[in-house]
Design a protein around this motif. Sequence first.
Motif, short mmCIF file in Angstrom:
data_model
loop_
_atom_site.label_atom_id
_atom_site.label_comp_id
_atom_site.label_asym_id
_atom_site.label_seq_id
_atom_site.Cartn_x
_atom_site.Cartn_y
_atom_site.Cartn_z
N THR A 32 0.84 -1.19 0.00
CA THR A 32 0.00 0.00 0.00
C THR A 32 0.88 1.25 0.00
O THR A 32 0.79 2.09 0.90
CB THR A 32 -0.95 0.01 1.21
N PRO A 33 1.76 1.38 -1.00
CA PRO A 33 2.67 2.53 -1.02
C PRO A 33 1.92 3.84 -1.18
O PRO A 33 0.89 3.89 -1.86
CB PRO A 33 3.56 2.26 -2.22
N GLU A 34 2.44 4.88 -0.53
CA GLU A 34 1.89 6.22 -0.65
C GLU A 34 3.00 7.16 -1.07
O GLU A 34 4.13 7.06 -0.60
CB GLU A 34 1.29 6.67 0.68
N VAL A 35 2.66 8.10 -1.96
CA VAL A 35 3.61 9.07 -2.47
C VAL A 35 3.22 10.46 -1.99
O VAL A 35 2.03 10.79 -1.90
CB VAL A 35 3.65 9.03 -4.02
N SER A 36 4.22 11.26 -1.68
CA SER A 36 4.00 12.67 -1.35
C SER A 36 5.16 13.47 -1.90
O SER A 36 6.20 12.92 -2.27
CB SER A 36 3.87 12.86 0.16
N GLY A 37 4.98 14.79 -2.00
CA GLY A 37 6.05 15.59 -2.56
C GLY A 37 5.84 17.08 -2.35
O GLY A 37 4.83 17.52 -1.80
N LEU A 38 6.82 17.81 -2.80
CA LEU A 38 6.80 19.27 -2.73
C LEU A 38 7.63 19.80 -3.89
O LEU A 38 8.81 19.45 -4.01
CB LEU A 38 7.40 19.75 -1.40
N GLY A 49 12.31 19.37 -6.83
CA GLY A 49 11.50 19.21 -5.64
C GLY A 49 11.96 18.09 -4.75
O GLY A 49 13.06 17.55 -4.89
N ILE A 50 11.07 17.73 -3.83
CA ILE A 50 11.28 16.65 -2.88
C ILE A 50 10.17 15.63 -3.15
O ILE A 50 9.01 16.00 -3.35
CB ILE A 50 11.16 17.16 -1.43
N TRP A 51 10.54 14.35 -3.13
CA TRP A 51 9.59 13.28 -3.41
C TRP A 51 9.80 12.18 -2.39
O TRP A 51 10.95 11.88 -2.02
CB TRP A 51 9.82 12.77 -4.82
N GLN A 52 8.70 11.57 -1.94
CA GLN A 52 8.80 10.50 -0.95
C GLN A 52 7.82 9.39 -1.30
O GLN A 52 6.71 9.66 -1.78
CB GLN A 52 8.49 11.06 0.43
N ILE A 53 8.24 8.14 -1.03
CA ILE A 53 7.37 6.98 -1.23
C ILE A 53 7.55 6.01 -0.07
O ILE A 53 8.67 5.79 0.39
CB ILE A 53 7.64 6.30 -2.60
N THR A 54 6.44 5.46 0.41
CA THR A 54 6.47 4.49 1.50
C THR A 54 6.64 3.07 0.93
O THR A 54 6.48 2.87 -0.28
CB THR A 54 5.19 4.58 2.37
N LEU A 70 17.94 10.97 0.11
CA LEU A 70 18.26 11.49 1.45
C LEU A 70 18.10 10.43 2.52
O LEU A 70 18.87 10.37 3.47
CB LEU A 70 17.34 12.66 1.78
N SER A 71 17.05 9.59 2.39
CA SER A 71 16.79 8.58 3.40
C SER A 71 15.99 7.45 2.76
O SER A 71 15.37 7.62 1.72
CB SER A 71 16.01 9.18 4.57
N GLY A 72 16.02 6.29 3.42
CA GLY A 72 15.27 5.14 2.95
C GLY A 72 16.07 4.24 2.03
O GLY A 72 17.24 4.51 1.73
N ARG A 73 15.42 3.17 1.59
CA ARG A 73 16.08 2.19 0.72
C ARG A 73 15.07 1.64 -0.29
O ARG A 73 13.92 1.39 0.05
CB ARG A 73 16.63 1.03 1.54
N ALA A 74 15.58 1.43 -1.52
CA ALA A 74 14.76 0.83 -2.57
C ALA A 74 15.67 0.19 -3.61
O ALA A 74 16.83 0.57 -3.76
CB ALA A 74 13.88 1.88 -3.24
N THR A 107 10.79 3.73 3.74
CA THR A 107 10.31 5.00 3.18
C THR A 107 11.47 5.79 2.62
O THR A 107 12.44 6.07 3.33
CB THR A 107 9.54 5.81 4.23
N LEU A 108 11.39 6.11 1.33
CA LEU A 108 12.48 6.77 0.61
C LEU A 108 12.12 8.22 0.32
O LEU A 108 11.00 8.50 -0.13
CB LEU A 108 12.74 6.03 -0.70
N ARG A 109 13.05 9.12 0.61
CA ARG A 109 12.89 10.53 0.31
C ARG A 109 14.06 10.96 -0.55
O ARG A 109 15.21 10.65 -0.24
CB ARG A 109 12.85 11.37 1.59
N LYS A 110 13.76 11.67 -1.64
CA LYS A 110 14.81 12.15 -2.54
C LYS A 110 14.55 13.59 -2.93
O LYS A 110 13.42 14.07 -2.88
CB LYS A 110 14.91 11.27 -3.79
N VAL A 111 15.62 14.26 -3.35
CA VAL A 111 15.54 15.58 -3.98
C VAL A 111 15.80 15.33 -5.45
O VAL A 111 16.70 14.57 -5.82
CB VAL A 111 16.59 16.55 -3.39
N TYR A 112 15.01 15.95 -6.32
CA TYR A 112 15.11 15.67 -7.75
C TYR A 112 15.12 16.95 -8.58
O TYR A 112 14.65 18.00 -8.13
CB TYR A 112 13.96 14.77 -8.20
#
Length: 116
Positions: A32-38, A49-54, A70-74, A107-112
């Motif tokens: 049940t992955p969820e995505v968020s961003g800015l 921006g910044i992007w995150q996925i659970t 920045l954080s997390g693993r995939a 949960t992975l967070r990246k700057v793109y």
Amino acid sequence: MTSIPTAAFALHVPTAELEPDPLDPAQIVSGTPEVSGLVLSESASGESGIWQITPGVVTDTEAAEVFVVLSGRATVVVDGGPVLELGPGVAGVFQEGDRTTWTVLETLRKVYAITY
């Protein structure tokens, strides 16, 4: 996704509040992955921006993008290409049109930065 004003600014990326950016259900393979961003900046030639996925497994078709995790693993499998092991401090590049399968373990967070 919400955008930051165009004036100069600084932002603490690890704790920045992100807005939900729902996935197309057809992209979800498992979990049940969820995505968020800015979106930090946007112009006719691209956006950053910044992007995150659970955790979960999803498919995507990528834009021309440079990113830093920045954080997390995939693990990202690029169809017909490499398998990318992503974790904190890893920089990566996608080519426009790359078809990918993301297996998000933490949960992975990246700057793109995307180029149009």
